[in-house]
Design a protein around this motif. Structure first.
Motif, PDB file in Angstrom:
ATOM      1  N   VAL A  10      28.697   4.619 -24.709  1.00 32.12           N
ATOM      2  CA  VAL A  10      27.361   5.061 -25.145  1.00 32.12           C
ATOM      3  C   VAL A  10      26.394   4.850 -23.988  1.00 32.12           C
ATOM      4  CG1 VAL A  10      26.641   2.821 -26.103  1.00 32.12           C
ATOM      5  CG2 VAL A  10      25.793   4.939 -27.135  1.00 32.12           C
ATOM      6  N   VAL A  11      25.465   5.791 -23.831  1.00 30.53           N
ATOM      7  CA  VAL A  11      24.484   5.715 -22.734  1.00 30.53           C
ATOM      8  C   VAL A  11      23.149   5.223 -23.292  1.00 30.53           C
ATOM      9  CG1 VAL A  11      23.208   7.038 -20.994  1.00 30.53           C
ATOM     10  CG2 VAL A  11      25.620   7.590 -21.495  1.00 30.53           C
ATOM     11  N   ARG A  28      35.228   1.640 -33.536  1.00 29.57           N
ATOM     12  CA  ARG A  28      35.145   1.876 -34.983  1.00 29.57           C
ATOM     13  C   ARG A  28      35.880   0.737 -35.664  1.00 29.57           C
ATOM     14  NH1 ARG A  28      33.399   6.412 -38.009  1.00 29.57           N
ATOM     15  NH2 ARG A  28      33.401   7.777 -36.199  1.00 29.57           N
ATOM     16  N   LYS A  33      33.017   1.821 -39.713  1.00 31.44           N
ATOM     17  CA  LYS A  33      31.663   1.733 -39.158  1.00 31.44           C
ATOM     18  C   LYS A  33      31.739   1.632 -37.628  1.00 31.44           C
ATOM     19  CE  LYS A  33      29.216  -2.050 -39.363  1.00 31.44           C
ATOM     20  NZ  LYS A  33      28.532  -3.233 -39.942  1.00 31.44           N
ATOM     21  N   ARG A  34      30.838   2.354 -36.951  1.00 29.22           N
ATOM     22  CA  ARG A  34      30.860   2.290 -35.491  1.00 29.22           C
ATOM     23  C   ARG A  34      29.916   1.188 -35.001  1.00 29.22           C
ATOM     24  NH1 ARG A  34      29.908   8.332 -33.638  1.00 29.22           N
ATOM     25  NH2 ARG A  34      28.499   8.240 -35.439  1.00 29.22           N
ATOM     26  N   VAL A  35      30.361   0.460 -33.991  1.00 32.06           N
ATOM     27  CA  VAL A  35      29.570  -0.623 -33.404  1.00 32.06           C
ATOM     28  C   VAL A  35      29.633  -0.510 -31.879  1.00 32.06           C
ATOM     29  CG1 VAL A  35      29.902  -2.215 -35.349  1.00 32.06           C
ATOM     30  CG2 VAL A  35      31.569  -2.166 -33.479  1.00 32.06           C
ATOM     31  N   VAL A  36      28.763  -1.251 -31.201  1.00 31.42           N
ATOM     32  CA  VAL A  36      28.740  -1.269 -29.734  1.00 31.42           C
ATOM     33  C   VAL A  36      29.263  -2.622 -29.264  1.00 31.42           C
ATOM     34  CG1 VAL A  36      27.183  -1.313 -27.728  1.00 31.42           C
ATOM     35  CG2 VAL A  36      26.818   0.364 -29.550  1.00 31.42           C
TER      36      VAL A  36
ATOM     37  N   GLU B   2      25.548  -3.898 -33.934  1.00 28.61           N
ATOM     38  CA  GLU B   2      25.355  -2.832 -34.920  1.00 28.61           C
ATOM     39  C   GLU B   2      24.467  -1.703 -34.372  1.00 28.61           C
ATOM     40  OE1 GLU B   2      25.212  -3.291 -38.862  1.00 28.61           O
ATOM     41  OE2 GLU B   2      26.742  -4.867 -38.811  1.00 28.61           O
ATOM     42  N   ILE B   3      24.737  -0.498 -34.892  1.00 24.21           N
ATOM     43  CA  ILE B   3      23.922   0.677 -34.539  1.00 24.21           C
ATOM     44  C   ILE B   3      23.025   0.993 -35.725  1.00 24.21           C
ATOM     45  CG2 ILE B   3      24.033   3.140 -33.968  1.00 24.21           C
ATOM     46  CD1 ILE B   3      26.844   2.472 -32.716  1.00 24.21           C
ATOM     47  N   ARG B  28      17.095   0.704 -40.304  1.00 29.69           N
ATOM     48  CA  ARG B  28      18.010   0.951 -41.412  1.00 29.69           C
ATOM     49  C   ARG B  28      19.424   0.890 -40.843  1.00 29.69           C
ATOM     50  NH1 ARG B  28      17.153   2.766 -46.790  1.00 29.69           N
ATOM     51  NH2 ARG B  28      15.015   3.402 -46.326  1.00 29.69           N
ATOM     52  N   ARG B  31      24.773   0.990 -43.589  1.00 31.59           N
ATOM     53  CA  ARG B  31      24.980   1.102 -45.046  1.00 31.59           C
ATOM     54  C   ARG B  31      23.667   1.423 -45.763  1.00 31.59           C
ATOM     55  NH1 ARG B  31      27.915  -4.508 -45.166  1.00 31.59           N
ATOM     56  NH2 ARG B  31      26.532  -4.594 -43.361  1.00 31.59           N
ATOM     57  N   GLY B  32      22.626   1.765 -45.018  1.00 31.12           N
ATOM     58  CA  GLY B  32      21.365   2.169 -45.651  1.00 31.12           C
ATOM     59  C   GLY B  32      20.442   1.006 -45.960  1.00 31.12           C
ATOM     60  N   HIS B  78      21.640   9.557 -26.775  1.00 30.46           N
ATOM     61  CA  HIS B  78      22.046  10.643 -27.703  1.00 30.46           C
ATOM     62  C   HIS B  78      23.018  10.059 -28.722  1.00 30.46           C
ATOM     63  CE1 HIS B  78      20.205  13.405 -24.899  1.00 30.46           C
ATOM     64  NE2 HIS B  78      20.909  12.842 -23.950  1.00 30.46           N
ATOM     65  N   TRP B  79      22.750  10.271 -29.988  1.00 29.52           N
ATOM     66  CA  TRP B  79      23.632   9.701 -31.002  1.00 29.52           C
ATOM     67  C   TRP B  79      23.815  10.670 -32.157  1.00 29.52           C
ATOM     68  CZ3 TRP B  79      27.234   6.349 -31.039  1.00 29.52           C
ATOM     69  CH2 TRP B  79      27.757   5.861 -32.245  1.00 29.52           C
ATOM     70  N   GLU B  80      25.051  10.929 -32.495  1.00 28.09           N
ATOM     71  CA  GLU B  80      25.356  11.749 -33.665  1.00 28.09           C
ATOM     72  C   GLU B  80      25.837  10.825 -34.778  1.00 28.09           C
ATOM     73  OE1 GLU B  80      24.155  15.311 -32.281  1.00 28.09           O
ATOM     74  OE2 GLU B  80      24.944  14.799 -34.283  1.00 28.09           O
ATOM     75  N   PRO B  81      25.005  10.550 -35.773  1.00 34.39           N
ATOM     76  CA  PRO B  81      25.465   9.658 -36.849  1.00 34.39           C
ATOM     77  C   PRO B  81      26.589  10.304 -37.644  1.00 34.39           C
ATOM     78  CG  PRO B  81      23.324  10.636 -37.412  1.00 34.39           C
ATOM     79  CD  PRO B  81      23.625  11.052 -36.003  1.00 34.39           C
ATOM     80  N   ASP B  82      27.470   9.505 -38.194  1.00 35.43           N
ATOM     81  CA  ASP B  82      28.499  10.030 -39.088  1.00 35.43           C
ATOM     82  C   ASP B  82      27.795  10.690 -40.267  1.00 35.43           C
ATOM     83  OD1 ASP B  82      30.658   9.088 -37.618  1.00 35.43           O
ATOM     84  OD2 ASP B  82      30.591   7.108 -38.570  1.00 35.43           O
TER      85      ASP B  82
ATOM     86  N   ASP C  82      13.474   0.111 -51.721  1.00 31.69           N
ATOM     87  CA  ASP C  82      14.212   1.345 -52.042  1.00 31.69           C
ATOM     88  C   ASP C  82      14.500   1.327 -53.539  1.00 31.69           C
ATOM     89  OD1 ASP C  82      14.373   2.251 -49.434  1.00 31.69           O
ATOM     90  OD2 ASP C  82      16.192   1.085 -48.999  1.00 31.69           O
TER      91      ASP C  82
END
Lengths: 83, 83, 83, 83, 83
Positions: A10-11, A28, A33-36, B2-3, B28, B31-32, B78-82, C82
């Motif tokens: 990740v950049v 993953r 869940k994805r983490v860094v 965590e992201i 957030r 898991r929201g 740049h991040w594409e969330p699941d 929420d």
């Protein structure tokens, strides 16, 4: 220590000084869940690895000033994930 | 690490001395769930960031007397969330 | 740092010396689970607060000899949970 | 301290120096997730054990330079898992 | 600090030196999972207690060389569990 799969990198241009010039991997975890994580062993996408968390994660980078809480601890030679 | 996505800020007039004059972001998680984090990199609402937890979170603020357990470590370019 | 709501206090006559003479609050976390936290800011039932965990929780009490792992870090002025 | 069952060992040729020459066990936790732990007591596959996490995990190896965050703390003599 | 109920004790003949001669309690947490904790206050089966985790757990035993990551912090005088 959790078992996770490497997805890529990740950049992050804007980051804290404690993580400058450090490779940031995207992993993953077992729940999808994805983490860094920081990676001192050079894992490649697709590798299954175990990760070290907490204060040990900083020491695992060889320099406790590297401010990570998750570090790749090793690449698992052969791993069959639960289906 | 965590992201999470930045939602905004939170106002806490009554807080511990260890967090006076510190920006408190609302993020957030995957898991929201919403959480509060300190932010030394200046993230804006909508940014995807990774966060550092545990004792590293305090060092990440540049001053271990800042009593946080979650700090923004960097803004992901740049991040594409699941989905 | 987790966001939780204060429910009240709990009475524990038998407790470790590291928590004598310390107010013990009962909080409900985002998943509805109740936990115990120490409270240096004087939160009241119904208040939404954020909590500090880990070693920072002890420093947040102003005295690292107070053996808590969860401390109220501040009272959120306005919070819309929420639904 | 979590209660887990030993499944076997894992081979990691590439690992951090802080874990060289250390046996790495694979354990399954209460939710069925597999994790890696270091093992100073010599547990065997099928044994039910409890594990020590965090900074205590390093001390439990008798040498805080061993960079683990999960260590087998003891083998439970008789254990009836929840069905 | 989590709220859990004491179920009994567990016998571990083979354990790390850092936990020799220490009573090991079995507790059930809010999600029904059983865990092991050290107990300096003398809780009995059926008691509702709160537990201290992380580095504070070691100090809560009065001796940081006792290598636990979960210690009973106090017995709750009256507790109505969520049904």
């Amino acid at each position: 220590m959790e078992i996770q799969q490497v997805e890529g990198s990740v950049v992050c241009t804007q980051r804290i000084p404690g993580l400058h010039h450090v490779n940031l991997r995207v992993l993953r975890d077992a729940r999808g869940k994805r983490v860094v994580a920081t990676d001192p062993v050079g894992a490649r996408p697709g590798n299954w690895v175990f990760v070290v968390s907490g204060s040990a994660a900083r020491y695992a980078m060889g320099d406790a000033r590297i401010l990570t809480d998750l570090t790749v601890g090793g690449i698992i030679d052969h791993w069959e994930p639960d289906t």
